[in-house]
Design an enzyme around this catalytic site. Sequence first.
Site, PDB file in Angstrom:
ATOM      1  N   ASP A  46     -11.798  -7.186  -7.846  1.00  0.00           N
ATOM      2  CA  ASP A  46     -11.429  -5.812  -7.110  1.00  0.00           C
ATOM      3  C   ASP A  46     -10.322  -5.025  -7.974  1.00  0.00           C
ATOM      4  O   ASP A  46     -10.251  -4.093  -7.533  1.00  0.00           O
ATOM      5  CB  ASP A  46     -10.905  -6.418  -5.913  1.00  0.00           C
ATOM      6  CG  ASP A  46     -11.964  -6.761  -4.796  1.00  0.00           C
ATOM      7  OD1 ASP A  46     -13.253  -6.582  -5.168  1.00  0.00           O
ATOM      8  OD2 ASP A  46     -11.746  -7.342  -3.728  1.00  0.00           O
TER       9      ASP A  46
ATOM     10  N   LYS B 133      -7.580  -1.132   0.115  1.00  0.00           N
ATOM     11  CA  LYS B 133      -8.823  -0.563  -0.263  1.00  0.00           C
ATOM     12  C   LYS B 133      -9.776  -0.821   0.901  1.00  0.00           C
ATOM     13  O   LYS B 133      -9.703  -2.082   1.557  1.00  0.00           O
ATOM     14  CB  LYS B 133      -9.065  -1.487  -1.503  1.00  0.00           C
ATOM     15  CG  LYS B 133     -10.587  -1.338  -1.900  1.00  0.00           C
ATOM     16  CD  LYS B 133     -11.196  -2.394  -3.133  1.00  0.00           C
ATOM     17  CE  LYS B 133     -11.027  -3.786  -2.504  1.00  0.00           C
ATOM     18  NZ  LYS B 133     -12.373  -4.117  -1.702  1.00  0.00           N
TER      19      LYS B 133
END
Length: 297
Positions: free
Chosen positions: A147, A19
Amino acid sequence: MPEEGLAEAFGVTEMARAKINLALHVTGQRADGYHLLDMLVTFADCGDRLGFLPAQADAFTLSGPFGETLAGDGTNLVLRTRDLLREQLGALAFPVHIHLQKNLPIASGIGGGSADAAATLRGLMRLWGMDLPVETLASLALKLGADVPMCLESRPLIARGIGERIEVVPDLPAFAMVLANPLKGVSTPEVFRRLAGKNNPALHLARGLSGTGGWLTAIGAARNDLEPPARELVPEITVISQMLQAQGALITRMSGSGATCFGIFSTMAAAKEAAAALHGERPDWYVQATETVSGGM
């Protein structure tokens, strides 16, 4: 275990994409201590890989360049994910052997653990033949970490709040990129503690952004508010940015709370050449040339 071996040995495999925080604005702090963020996020075509296989009893194995540094006990986020999803599904969730090929550095600001958790949710849902409502799956993901909902999407998006308010960005193009990390840990709580201000301007992106050039201009005008305090803690972050710039990166920035930095390059050939140069100078660092996914996937 080689990547092809993982696919052969395990019937269900999932990629846990790295990410990348193209922008991270800290816009406030809640009463419970959680920071409010505006983030422009994309995902790279590199990351960890997970395999899932029915078993007589639960098992968890590790491989990959960073496998030895990851604990294989109950504190691991993959196992917490398995157990949380099993609580939701009950007796239908039969024992499983999970193998994690850990290719990304630990605690490096590119969502490794969160991406692993999201990939575990996806993989076990396939293995167990279950299909939970989107809202239920999103709730489970948020319980595992702020997240994880983003990593469950694994496509370009804007995330606000503590990361739970997600808006997909279908127009974000793919970028040629180099990721570099000095393999030094950065304490996320310490980075936030050192922030000069916690009420910074929000992320504003112009409507109708299109084309690589338009997006590069918008990304260049954004920022990562965690980068200055992280640079104080790990000076190598500054060195990495300078090295990426010297190799011709169009934009350099730290991702997340660090210490991974990215450089965006005009072509994959340029990115690979830059990665080879950085690796030659610092073979003890993690350096990876990659391409991010586009909003259109």
